[in-house]
Design a protein around this motif. Sequence first.
Motif, PDB file in Angstrom:
ATOM      1  N   HIS A 149     103.223 103.891 -19.409  1.00 39.07           N
ATOM      2  CA  HIS A 149     101.948 103.175 -19.418  1.00 39.07           C
ATOM      3  C   HIS A 149     100.860 104.025 -18.750  1.00 39.07           C
ATOM      4  O   HIS A 149      99.716 104.074 -19.219  1.00 39.07           O
ATOM      5  CB  HIS A 149     102.086 101.845 -18.687  1.00 39.07           C
ATOM      6  CG  HIS A 149     103.101 100.925 -19.308  1.00 39.07           C
ATOM      7  ND1 HIS A 149     104.058 100.247 -18.568  1.00 39.07           N
ATOM      8  CD2 HIS A 149     103.327 100.594 -20.612  1.00 39.07           C
ATOM      9  CE1 HIS A 149     104.806  99.521 -19.377  1.00 39.07           C
ATOM     10  NE2 HIS A 149     104.389  99.722 -20.622  1.00 39.07           N
ATOM     11  N   TRP A 150     101.222 104.685 -17.674  1.00 41.56           N
ATOM     12  CA  TRP A 150     100.262 105.560 -16.995  1.00 41.56           C
ATOM     13  C   TRP A 150      99.934 106.771 -17.860  1.00 41.56           C
ATOM     14  O   TRP A 150      98.793 107.253 -17.850  1.00 41.56           O
ATOM     15  CB  TRP A 150     100.820 106.008 -15.641  1.00 41.56           C
ATOM     16  CG  TRP A 150     100.895 104.914 -14.650  1.00 41.56           C
ATOM     17  CD1 TRP A 150     102.005 104.289 -14.181  1.00 41.56           C
ATOM     18  CD2 TRP A 150      99.782 104.282 -13.985  1.00 41.56           C
ATOM     19  NE1 TRP A 150     101.659 103.315 -13.269  1.00 41.56           N
ATOM     20  CE2 TRP A 150     100.316 103.291 -13.132  1.00 41.56           C
ATOM     21  CE3 TRP A 150      98.401 104.463 -14.045  1.00 41.56           C
ATOM     22  CZ2 TRP A 150      99.507 102.492 -12.336  1.00 41.56           C
ATOM     23  CZ3 TRP A 150      97.594 103.677 -13.247  1.00 41.56           C
ATOM     24  CH2 TRP A 150      98.145 102.696 -12.404  1.00 41.56           C
ATOM     25  N   LEU A 159     105.026  97.863 -14.696  1.00 44.21           N
ATOM     26  CA  LEU A 159     104.360  99.133 -14.984  1.00 44.21           C
ATOM     27  C   LEU A 159     105.386 100.254 -15.009  1.00 44.21           C
ATOM     28  O   LEU A 159     106.179 100.400 -14.077  1.00 44.21           O
ATOM     29  CB  LEU A 159     103.297  99.431 -13.919  1.00 44.21           C
ATOM     30  CG  LEU A 159     101.966  98.692 -14.069  1.00 44.21           C
ATOM     31  CD1 LEU A 159     101.160  98.801 -12.785  1.00 44.21           C
ATOM     32  CD2 LEU A 159     101.173  99.251 -15.241  1.00 44.21           C
ATOM     33  N   GLN A 160     105.340 101.042 -16.061  1.00 41.32           N
ATOM     34  CA  GLN A 160     106.268 102.148 -16.232  1.00 41.32           C
ATOM     35  C   GLN A 160     105.493 103.449 -16.425  1.00 41.32           C
ATOM     36  O   GLN A 160     104.311 103.427 -16.790  1.00 41.32           O
ATOM     37  CB  GLN A 160     107.181 101.890 -17.435  1.00 41.32           C
ATOM     38  CG  GLN A 160     108.070 100.665 -17.286  1.00 41.32           C
ATOM     39  CD  GLN A 160     109.030 100.784 -16.111  1.00 41.32           C
ATOM     40  OE1 GLN A 160     109.630 101.842 -15.894  1.00 41.32           O
ATOM     41  NE2 GLN A 160     109.187  99.695 -15.354  1.00 41.32           N
ATOM     42  N   PRO A 161     106.134 104.597 -16.184  1.00 43.90           N
ATOM     43  CA  PRO A 161     105.429 105.877 -16.325  1.00 43.90           C
ATOM     44  C   PRO A 161     104.746 106.060 -17.676  1.00 43.90           C
ATOM     45  O   PRO A 161     103.662 106.657 -17.743  1.00 43.90           O
ATOM     46  CB  PRO A 161     106.553 106.905 -16.122  1.00 43.90           C
ATOM     47  CG  PRO A 161     107.529 106.217 -15.208  1.00 43.90           C
ATOM     48  CD  PRO A 161     107.505 104.780 -15.634  1.00 43.90           C
ATOM     49  N   ASP A 177     106.487  95.963 -11.028  1.00 45.04           N
ATOM     50  CA  ASP A 177     107.591  96.671 -11.665  1.00 45.04           C
ATOM     51  C   ASP A 177     107.504  96.687 -13.188  1.00 45.04           C
ATOM     52  O   ASP A 177     108.260  97.420 -13.837  1.00 45.04           O
ATOM     53  CB  ASP A 177     108.927  96.054 -11.230  1.00 45.04           C
ATOM     54  CG  ASP A 177     109.241  96.318  -9.763  1.00 45.04           C
ATOM     55  OD1 ASP A 177     108.660  97.268  -9.203  1.00 45.04           O
ATOM     56  OD2 ASP A 177     110.054  95.571  -9.181  1.00 45.04           O
ATOM     57  N   GLN A 205     101.750 104.879  -9.470  1.00 45.60           N
ATOM     58  CA  GLN A 205     102.985 104.277  -9.976  1.00 45.60           C
ATOM     59  C   GLN A 205     104.024 104.148  -8.861  1.00 45.60           C
ATOM     60  O   GLN A 205     104.723 103.132  -8.766  1.00 45.60           O
ATOM     61  CB  GLN A 205     103.541 105.126 -11.126  1.00 45.60           C
ATOM     62  CG  GLN A 205     104.962 104.794 -11.567  1.00 45.60           C
ATOM     63  CD  GLN A 205     105.097 103.392 -12.161  1.00 45.60           C
ATOM     64  OE1 GLN A 205     104.103 102.766 -12.496  1.00 45.60           O
ATOM     65  NE2 GLN A 205     106.318 102.904 -12.276  1.00 45.60           N
ATOM     66  N   GLU A 206     104.103 105.143  -8.007  1.00 43.94           N
ATOM     67  CA  GLU A 206     105.102 105.131  -6.939  1.00 43.94           C
ATOM     68  C   GLU A 206     104.758 104.161  -5.813  1.00 43.94           C
ATOM     69  O   GLU A 206     105.637 103.468  -5.296  1.00 43.94           O
ATOM     70  CB  GLU A 206     105.255 106.537  -6.358  1.00 43.94           C
ATOM     71  CG  GLU A 206     105.941 107.543  -7.277  1.00 43.94           C
ATOM     72  CD  GLU A 206     106.142 108.872  -6.578  1.00 43.94           C
ATOM     73  OE1 GLU A 206     105.428 109.137  -5.587  1.00 43.94           O
ATOM     74  OE2 GLU A 206     107.018 109.642  -7.007  1.00 43.94           O
ATOM     75  N   PHE A 220      97.521 109.128 -10.559  1.00 44.55           N
ATOM     76  CA  PHE A 220      98.166 108.034 -11.280  1.00 44.55           C
ATOM     77  C   PHE A 220      99.681 108.057 -11.077  1.00 44.55           C
ATOM     78  O   PHE A 220     100.338 107.009 -11.097  1.00 44.55           O
ATOM     79  CB  PHE A 220      97.798 108.097 -12.759  1.00 44.55           C
ATOM     80  CG  PHE A 220      96.330 107.862 -13.002  1.00 44.55           C
ATOM     81  CD1 PHE A 220      95.807 106.586 -12.972  1.00 44.55           C
ATOM     82  CD2 PHE A 220      95.470 108.913 -13.233  1.00 44.55           C
ATOM     83  CE1 PHE A 220      94.455 106.353 -13.174  1.00 44.55           C
ATOM     84  CE2 PHE A 220      94.117 108.705 -13.439  1.00 44.55           C
ATOM     85  CZ  PHE A 220      93.607 107.406 -13.403  1.00 44.55           C
ATOM     86  N   HIS A 221     100.249 109.243 -10.873  1.00 45.46           N
ATOM     87  CA  HIS A 221     101.671 109.334 -10.540  1.00 45.46           C
ATOM     88  C   HIS A 221     101.937 108.658  -9.192  1.00 45.46           C
ATOM     89  O   HIS A 221     102.908 107.905  -9.053  1.00 45.46           O
ATOM     90  CB  HIS A 221     102.098 110.805 -10.504  1.00 45.46           C
ATOM     91  CG  HIS A 221     103.508 111.019 -10.061  1.00 45.46           C
ATOM     92  ND1 HIS A 221     104.599 110.740 -10.871  1.00 45.46           N
ATOM     93  CD2 HIS A 221     104.024 111.461  -8.885  1.00 45.46           C
ATOM     94  CE1 HIS A 221     105.712 111.002 -10.216  1.00 45.46           C
ATOM     95  NE2 HIS A 221     105.397 111.450  -9.011  1.00 45.46           N
ATOM     96  N   THR A 274     101.662  94.556 -14.160  1.00 48.47           N
ATOM     97  CA  THR A 274     101.510  94.868 -12.747  1.00 48.47           C
ATOM     98  C   THR A 274     102.895  95.007 -12.129  1.00 48.47           C
ATOM     99  O   THR A 274     103.903  94.621 -12.733  1.00 48.47           O
ATOM    100  CB  THR A 274     100.708  93.773 -12.008  1.00 48.47           C
ATOM    101  OG1 THR A 274     100.425  94.208 -10.672  1.00 48.47           O
ATOM    102  CG2 THR A 274     101.442  92.453 -11.954  1.00 48.47           C
ATOM    103  N   ARG A 282     101.666 100.230  -7.391  1.00 48.83           N
ATOM    104  CA  ARG A 282     101.726  99.451  -8.627  1.00 48.83           C
ATOM    105  C   ARG A 282     101.540  97.952  -8.386  1.00 48.83           C
ATOM    106  O   ARG A 282     101.122  97.227  -9.296  1.00 48.83           O
ATOM    107  CB  ARG A 282     103.020  99.729  -9.388  1.00 48.83           C
ATOM    108  CG  ARG A 282     104.318  99.510  -8.660  1.00 48.83           C
ATOM    109  CD  ARG A 282     105.489  99.939  -9.547  1.00 48.83           C
ATOM    110  NE  ARG A 282     106.792  99.720  -8.919  1.00 48.83           N
ATOM    111  CZ  ARG A 282     107.401 100.611  -8.142  1.00 48.83           C
ATOM    112  NH1 ARG A 282     106.822 101.774  -7.893  1.00 48.83           N
ATOM    113  NH2 ARG A 282     108.578 100.337  -7.627  1.00 48.83           N
TER     114      ARG A 282
END
Length: 396
Positions: A233-234, A229-231, A227, A263-264, A259-260, A225, A267
């Motif tokens: 992972h998505w 989470l990184q691209p 920070d 992430q921004e 999902f992009h 969860t 998250r």
Amino acid sequence: MRDDVQIEVTALDSLVGVDPADWDACACPEAAEGGIAHDPFTTYRFLRALEDSGSVGPGSGWQPRYLLARAGEKVIAVTPLYAKGHSQGEYIFDHNWAHAYEQAGGRYYPKLQIAVPFTPATGRRFLTRPGWEGIGRAALVQAAVQIAADNQLSSLHITFCTGEEARAGEEMGLMHRTSQQFHWTNHGYGSFDDFLATLSSRKRKNIRKERATAQAFGGEIVALTGDDLQPEHWEAFWEFYQDTGARKWGQPYLTRRFFHIAQEQMRDDVLLILALREGRAVAGALNFIGRDVLYGRYWGCVEHHPCLHFELCYYQAIEAAIARGQRLVEAGAQGDHKLARGYMPVATHSLHWVGDEGFRRAIASYLEAERAAVDEEIEILTRYGPFKTIHVEEQQ
């Protein structure tokens, strides 16, 4: 507060011109100082992500008509209203209503829907500032019904509202419908073993066996969860989501851009549980984090491993909720298999308005019988629950 205060309600086809602070002052006032929202799905950022990603809007069958109620210059109530060209992504099924209406010569679509698209999670649908609950709710209901009537639309539906809203809606002349889901309730457990100790011996042994089988898949399970989470992972989860969406709905409801944006901007609202084997994600479960509730939303995989679905979607969610001190895990729609894993049946609520008087009488009669059947089903399923002592879960 004066009962004769003048309220103006406007309908907007986009959130672009809406101040996020105004929307969230109604949707999640508890988060004003940076806290966690009770319901992540009615926040400005979630609904705006659906819109900006193209998950709703032209071509989706979900055309936004957000309602904002103002007292003078102050926004006192809002609701996510959509014009619907189909009945997909709702999880409260009215396909038979549509068929009957059109067989009788009517036009069922478009209809109006107050809901969070693609999200069968209970929450407030009439979002009001504190202190404006009664006036704001009444203004939103009256405006939505008026829009449907003025445009000669067949119906208005408010899905997955709270029980309190359902009772208030009935008093305003809306029809009340109940359905049933399975939710896990935290009865003050300090650990997963504390939860297991409340189950019958056979159910307890079965869960332990399933967990051991799942965790022997040949890799590790991680919960991510914020920070962490990184691209990438998505990217992995998008592959899982496409596969599940294609099999269950014909095509995914959410676009890759959603999902992009998540992430921004979201998250911190997300708990993504991944099964990694040799450094590669092979399965995952996406949860959204509420203040008191963990909402299980999507699951997918690129490799099949026995019991891994149960582990990622249900048992890991229970462990996370216990660790966070959350009251509930809502694991989505349907699924009798959840009962053996500690998820108990509860009623969910929706409200409905139908313009045609004859059709309205027929629907009302049907809903009365359906409510009785749902109550009976919940009673029976509760008796078959896995606990040593029967837990009757509170309806929201």
